[in-house]
Design an enzyme around this catalytic site. Structure first.
Site, PDB file in Angstrom:
ATOM      1  N   CYS A  70     -18.534  -8.176 -54.297  1.00  0.00           N
ATOM      2  CA  CYS A  70     -17.963  -7.998 -55.626  1.00  0.00           C
ATOM      3  C   CYS A  70     -17.236  -9.266 -56.078  1.00  0.00           C
ATOM      4  CB  CYS A  70     -16.995  -6.822 -55.618  1.00  0.00           C
ATOM      5  SG  CYS A  70     -16.087  -6.648 -57.166  1.00  0.00           S
ATOM      6  N   HIS A 167     -16.099  -2.536 -59.816  1.00  0.00           N
ATOM      7  CA  HIS A 167     -14.664  -2.845 -59.722  1.00  0.00           C
ATOM      8  C   HIS A 167     -13.971  -2.524 -61.053  1.00  0.00           C
ATOM      9  CE1 HIS A 167     -11.585  -5.333 -57.520  1.00  0.00           C
ATOM     10  NE2 HIS A 167     -10.998  -5.107 -58.693  1.00  0.00           N
ATOM     11  N   HIS A 169     -12.365  -2.778 -64.228  1.00  0.00           N
ATOM     12  CA  HIS A 169     -12.099  -3.932 -65.089  1.00  0.00           C
ATOM     13  C   HIS A 169     -12.438  -3.598 -66.535  1.00  0.00           C
ATOM     14  CE1 HIS A 169     -16.462  -4.318 -64.799  1.00  0.00           C
ATOM     15  NE2 HIS A 169     -16.424  -5.192 -65.778  1.00  0.00           N
TER      16      HIS A 169
HETATM   17 ZN    ZN Z   1     -14.300  -5.469 -56.181  1.00  0.00          ZN
END
Ligand code: ZN
Length: 347
Positions: A70, A167, A169
């Protein structure tokens, strides 16, 4: 809040936002990165008059990488990511694959937490408050860039929405023009002002509060309701009780009151479809006044939160009527959506 600004190896700007004032963020980005080559171009549609960003370089962007690769996790254990430090609270950086760049605007990524497996709804109130500070500061900074007319902070959540990185965001787009939706709202507000002498947003919020049947949540500082003519199966509009044109103008009381309200709304969204359902995909979109608009004080900052899921396992697709004619067909009555969003309140 402490703010630390740095540059990535290819020259892009990265800004750490930390809750604690004694944190030092001095790790350098040592990746061998080529300079960002972008070909983003704004073309105006001669029939509709709207703008289309042509961004062919985005085809090569990172697509659903495994968790171990990631790019939004901190740099740890010898693995280098977009964030040079081994930890962060909230971090913002220029997108390596922007839809808007150079004279055509700017795109930024906002990481809400270093925890790869969390979601916004899992954040503490303190962290959510820090994200709000980051959104506000980005609005201040981007407003100062030449040519930027409007700043749009948003989150796309869930693979069904087309999110390519798991992730937690969000993104920020700085547009070099006023967007079509904002222009429509502005025109409606101007017509209402001309006809009644009053502010459209104030009247709308008061009408929803008085009717009450579509109100989802209300505090001294914020009110959330399903709009009378909701376009999406589950859609909530969140307004500060004292109207302001953008995030920069929120007062301390509204800022302090935001995290519990927003976190509760997101948690309710995840409960709409019952136990055992995968997390609800959603879009959370901040609407802010364009900077150069002489009537900008007539605009009302608000957040629009909606999901494209209409029932368990089924998505609302933008098909013929929506995509072809911009006429939405909504299968969920707004009053029923509001009832459901009250039913699933946290105990
Ligand atoms: Zn991540």
């Amino acid at each position: 809040m402490k703010k630390t600004s740095t540059r990535l190896a290819d020259g892009r700007e990265l800004v750490y936002y930390d809750s604690r004032d004694d944190v030092v963020r001095d790790a350098a980005d040592r990746r061998p990165l080529d300079p960002v080559a972008t070909t983003a171009e704004i073309r105006r549609d001669p029939l509709l008059g709207d703008a289309v960003a042509i961004a062919s370089h985005r085809q090569g962007r990172t697509y659903h990488p495994p968790a171990g690769e990631c790019p939004l996790c901190p740099s740890r254990d010898g693995r280098r990511t977009e964030i040079p430090d081994a930890d962060y609270d909230v971090v913002v950086f220029e997108n390596r694959f922007p839809s808007l760049a150079g004279d055509a605007g700017r795109c930024e990524v906002v990481c809400f937490t270093p925890d790869h497996d969390a979601s916004f709804a899992d954040l503490t109130e303190d962290r959510a408050a820090l994200v709000l500070e980051a959104w506000t500061d980005r609005t201040v900074e981007l407003a100062a860039l030449p040519g930027v007319q409007q700043v749009f902070c948003f989150e796309n959540r869930g693979a069904e929405i087309g999110v390519t990185l798991g992730h937690p965001h969000g993104q920020i787009y700085a547009y070099p023009f006023t967007t079509p939706r904002t222009a429509l709202m502005r025109n409606s507000a101007a017509a209402h002002r001309a006809a009644t002498g009053r502010n459209l947003f104030d009247d709308l919020v008061e009408r929803e509060r008085a009717a009450a049947e579509r109100v989802v949540l209300e505090t001294d500082e914020w009110v959330a309701f399903v709009p009378y003519a909701a376009h999406w199966p589950y859609e909530v509009h969140l307004y500060p009780r004292r109207r302001v044109p953008d995030l920069r103008a929120l007062d301390d009381a509204a800022r302090a009151g935001f995290p519990p309200v927003y976190l509760e709304l997101l948690r309710r969204f995840d409960r709409i479809f019952g136990e055992g359902e995968p997390p609800t995909p959603y879009i959370a979109a901040w609407h802010q006044a364009p900077f150069a608009d002489p009537e900008r004080d007539d605009f009302a900052l608000h957040l629009e939160l909606f999901t494209i899921r209409r029932t368990s396992g089924k998505l609302k697709f933008l098909a013929g009527s929506e995509s072809g004619m911009s006429v939405f067909i909504n299968d969920v009555p707004p009053e029923a959506a509001a009832r459901r969003l009250r039913e699933v309140a946290s105990a």
